[in-house]
Design a protein around this motif. Structure first.
Motif, short mmCIF file in Angstrom:
data_model
loop_
_atom_site.label_atom_id
_atom_site.label_comp_id
_atom_site.label_asym_id
_atom_site.label_seq_id
_atom_site.Cartn_x
_atom_site.Cartn_y
_atom_site.Cartn_z
N ALA A 205 0.90 -1.22 0.07
CA ALA A 205 0.17 -0.03 -0.15
C ALA A 205 0.83 1.31 -0.03
N GLU B 71 10.21 3.10 6.55
CA GLU B 71 10.09 1.53 6.50
C GLU B 71 10.78 0.98 7.62
N ARG C 132 12.43 -6.50 1.69
CA ARG C 132 12.40 -7.71 1.91
C ARG C 132 12.49 -8.80 0.62
N TYR D 9 5.79 -14.52 -0.04
CA TYR D 9 4.64 -15.72 -0.37
C TYR D 9 4.17 -15.40 -1.66
N ASP E 267 -2.20 -14.28 -5.53
CA ASP E 267 -2.76 -14.06 -6.66
C ASP E 267 -3.50 -12.63 -6.77
N ARG F 178 5.34 -11.85 -3.64
CA ARG F 178 5.11 -10.36 -2.59
C ARG F 178 6.46 -9.64 -2.87
N ASP G 18 -3.79 -2.92 4.55
CA ASP G 18 -4.00 -3.75 5.72
C ASP G 18 -4.09 -3.03 7.23
N ALA H 249 -3.54 -7.67 -1.29
CA ALA H 249 -2.48 -6.79 -2.02
C ALA H 249 -2.96 -5.99 -3.06
#
Ligand SMILES: Cc1cc2nc3c(=O)[nH]c(=O)nc-3n(C[C@H](O)[C@H](O)[C@H](O)COP(=O)(O)OP(=O)(O)OC[C@H]3O[C@@H](n4cnc5c(N)ncnc54)[C@H](O)[C@@H]3O)c2cc1C
Length: 392
Positions: free
Chosen positions: A11, A30, A36, A40, A43, A102, A285, A298
């Motif tokens: 986001a 951050e 990172r 994972y 979709d 990700r 989130d 996402a």
């Protein structure tokens, strides 16, 4: 106008690039010391697809993405017990679907934000200080960054939300599950998975696997848990919960890293009655989490960011933009949250009957004409026309 964005996740990076393009001066903070690498597979479809297209990052996203042939529920020997060609799933969303790791999605969004926003890694926000016509973000070193708008894009455990809206427990809806994700090397497992998304066809716990083009395997695990509190040793907890599953699971668990390199968390949705207070707003989130059961967190994070930037560019005041954004975007988010909750018993069945019903539903979904009905139950209605929402 100046914005401080807390969190260079999906986001935060999306918003930074979009606001930067509209001429805002943007600083992104951050917590992680660097981008990172672990993550994972996700979709990516729905409103985030349209936003990626509008941002001009869709070609990069597709280049980073994977084509999955089949969703395959496997038994303890790796045999396919039920499944669905991914093309059926893609068909239900007009082919506008890509699977992407990700870290790759973050890289694409970071590249989009390059030169448009200032990214500061290894710095976290501990609190926000609202003031008339603006807000300050208080950093871990005591510095206060003043801005016209402070955005909490710092995930489900948002410090911005805690500071400006109150404790996490007030806004968290726990869905009864814990989840984990890691990546490991296993050439034999990679061969067996092929280009499928393999999920164990198990009750109350499941592990899922994707093969990566760098030769590694992306694993994720999910199980019902007694409460939201996280275990002291997540790796030991995973081995105890999933240890008796067969196929490649024991090898995946043997390769599971220790807590400092493992993603392990509660599965929650975040429901905040108002997404902004004064000049402090929650995005992604931190304010709208649908959970991994929603399969679109996402996508919604990117679309929500694009839409917020559009509304900020078009409105007379920041307050008007925030109110307009929430008015048009909240119904989309709430529908995805509802669909995720309704789908929870099917995502991780607790009884053999439910698992049998899921197998049957997947068989029906393979029939032309019924695919859209079944997949709509999984993904919800189409996300709404984000361009119309920008103007509504
Ligand atoms: C296993 C799993 C599978 C998923 N599958 C899918 C899928 O298939 N499709 C899909 O669309 N979504 C999926 N999701 C959901 C998706 O990952 C999230 O919805 C998405 O990452 C939300 O992005 P975000 O930027 O809001 O939050 P996050 O991705 O959590 O990013 C928040 C960022 O803020 C940083 N941060 C935290 N606190 C601070 C602070 N105080 N100061 C500064 N920085 C801070 C964090 O380090 C992080 O970089 C999945 C999630 C999981 C866990």
């Amino acid at each position: 106008m100046r914005a401080v964005v807390c969190g260079a996740g999906i986001a935060g990076l999306a918003l930074a690039g979009c606001l930067g393009r509209h001429g805002w001066d943007v600083v992104v903070l951050e917590r992680a010391p660097r981008p990172r690498e672990q993550g994972y597979m996700m979709d990516y479809f729905g409103p985030g697809w349209d936003a990626a297209e509008a941002m001009g990052v869709l070609p990069a996203l597709l280049a980073a993405g994977y084509t999955v042939d089949r969703l395959s529920y496997v038994d303890d020997r790796g045999r396919d017990r039920a499944g669905l060609p991914f093309a059926r799933f893609a068909h239900a969303v007009d082919g506008r679907l890509v699977s992407v790791m990700r870290p790759d999605l973050e890289r694409v969004l970071r590249e989009h934000a390059e030169g448009l926003a200032q990214l500061r890694f290894g710095r976290h926000v501990v609190a926000v200080r609202p003031r008339p016509g603006g807000a300050g973000a208080v950093l871990d070193d005591g510095t206060v960054l003043d801005a016209d708008l402070v955005v909490g894009a710092d995930g489900v455990h948002s410090a911005v939300r805690r500071s400006a809206f109150g404790p996490e427990e007030r806004y968290r809806r726990w869905l009864g599950l814990h989840t984990a994700a890691w990546v490991f090397e296993d050439p034999e497992a990679l061969r067996e998975i092929g280009s499928r998304f393999c999920l164990t066809d198990s009750l109350d716990r499941a592990m899922g696997f994707y093969g990566l083009r760098d030769g590694r395997v992306a694993a994720f695990a999910v199980h019902r848990a007694a409460g939201p509190s996280l275990p002291a040793d997540p790796r030991a907890a995973l081995r105890s919960v999933h240890g008796s599953l067969g196929w490649i699971v024991p090898r995946a668990l043997a390769a599971c890293p220790a807590a400092d390199r493992l993603y392990y968390d509660q599965v929650v949705q975040i429901e905040v009655p108002r997404w902004s207070t004064g000049r402090v707003a929650l995005l992604g989130d931190s304010g709208q989490a649908v959970s991994l059961l929603g399969g679109q967190g996402a996508s919604l994070a990117v679309a929500g960011a694009w839409l917020l930037a559009e509304r900020l560019a078009r409105a007379a005041t920041v307050e008007e933009a925030l109110a307009g954004w929430e008015r048009v975007w909240r119904p989309v988010v709430e529908e995805k949250q509802r669909v995720a909750r309704d789908g929870a018993p099917w995502f991780l069945p607790s009884t053999r009957t439910r698992r049998l019903t899921r197998r049957l539903a997947l068989r029906l979904a393979a029939l032309p004409g019924l695919d859209a009905v079944v997949t709509r139950g999984i993904v919800g209605r189409a996300g709404g026309d984000i361009h119309a929402l920008a103007e509504a």
